[in-house]
Write a protein that holds these residues in place. Structure first.
Motif, PDB file in Angstrom:
ATOM      1  N   GLY A  13       0.404  -1.028  -0.060  1.00  0.00           N
ATOM      2  CA  GLY A  13      -0.222  -0.029   0.190  1.00  0.00           C
ATOM      3  C   GLY A  13       0.523   1.192   0.148  1.00  0.00           C
ATOM      4  O   GLY A  13       0.262   2.405   0.126  1.00  0.00           O
ATOM      5  N   GLY A  14       2.294   0.985   0.359  1.00  0.00           N
ATOM      6  CA  GLY A  14       3.080   2.656   0.242  1.00  0.00           C
ATOM      7  C   GLY A  14       3.174   3.058   1.262  1.00  0.00           C
ATOM      8  O   GLY A  14       3.779   4.186   1.169  1.00  0.00           O
ATOM      9  N   LEU A  15       2.557   1.945   2.571  1.00  0.00           N
ATOM     10  CA  LEU A  15       2.844   3.284   3.621  1.00  0.00           C
ATOM     11  C   LEU A  15       3.610   3.019   4.546  1.00  0.00           C
ATOM     12  O   LEU A  15       3.935   3.875   5.470  1.00  0.00           O
ATOM     13  CB  LEU A  15       0.984   2.739   4.094  1.00  0.00           C
ATOM     14  N   LEU A  16       4.718   2.008   4.504  1.00  0.00           N
ATOM     15  CA  LEU A  16       6.293   1.443   4.753  1.00  0.00           C
ATOM     16  C   LEU A  16       7.177   0.965   3.983  1.00  0.00           C
ATOM     17  O   LEU A  16       6.817   0.276   2.846  1.00  0.00           O
ATOM     18  CB  LEU A  16       5.250   0.714   6.113  1.00  0.00           C
ATOM     19  N   THR A  17       8.250   1.710   3.785  1.00  0.00           N
ATOM     20  CA  THR A  17       9.494   0.930   3.361  1.00  0.00           C
ATOM     21  C   THR A  17      10.103   0.329   5.024  1.00  0.00           C
ATOM     22  O   THR A  17      10.286   1.284   5.872  1.00  0.00           O
ATOM     23  CB  THR A  17       9.850   1.991   2.635  1.00  0.00           C
ATOM     24  N   PRO A  18      11.114  -0.867   3.803  1.00  0.00           N
ATOM     25  CA  PRO A  18      12.268  -1.740   4.705  1.00  0.00           C
ATOM     26  C   PRO A  18      13.135  -0.322   4.851  1.00  0.00           C
ATOM     27  O   PRO A  18      13.566   1.012   4.145  1.00  0.00           O
ATOM     28  CB  PRO A  18      12.380  -2.660   3.981  1.00  0.00           C
ATOM     29  N   LEU A  19      13.736  -0.314   6.061  1.00  0.00           N
ATOM     30  CA  LEU A  19      14.698   0.559   6.745  1.00  0.00           C
ATOM     31  C   LEU A  19      16.228   0.384   5.963  1.00  0.00           C
ATOM     32  O   LEU A  19      15.781  -1.234   5.502  1.00  0.00           O
ATOM     33  CB  LEU A  19      14.831   0.632   7.948  1.00  0.00           C
ATOM     34  N   ALA A  20      16.847   1.333   5.543  1.00  0.00           N
ATOM     35  CA  ALA A  20      18.285   1.130   5.146  1.00  0.00           C
ATOM     36  C   ALA A  20      19.208  -0.342   6.300  1.00  0.00           C
ATOM     37  O   ALA A  20      19.285   0.009   7.198  1.00  0.00           O
ATOM     38  CB  ALA A  20      18.828   2.258   5.376  1.00  0.00           C
TER      39      ALA A  20
END
Length: 63
Positions: A13-20
């Motif tokens: 849903g584009g609400l969270l992205t993985p951290l680096a």
């Protein structure tokens, strides 16, 4: 719903992205598990369903 499943849905849903990804801490902490992988941090340490950082990020979205 397990955190791993909710993380997948939140990513879609584009609400969270993985951290680096981060380097493995030295010395390795006693509870650090090299055999487990967490999708949110993109590295070893624990599994996705037991990630406090992901749990808090999800709760922030709910709030």
């Amino acid at each position: 719903m397990p955190l791993s499943q909710s993380f997948q849905k939140l990513m879609e849903g584009g609400l969270l992205t993985p951290l680096a990804p981060k380097l493995i801490p030295q010395p390795v902490p006693p509870r650090f598990r090299l055999d487990l992988h967490i999708s949110y941090h993109q590295g070893p340490g624990h599994d996705t369903d037991h990630c406090n950082a992901l749990r808090h990020a999800t709760q922030d979205l709910i709030d």
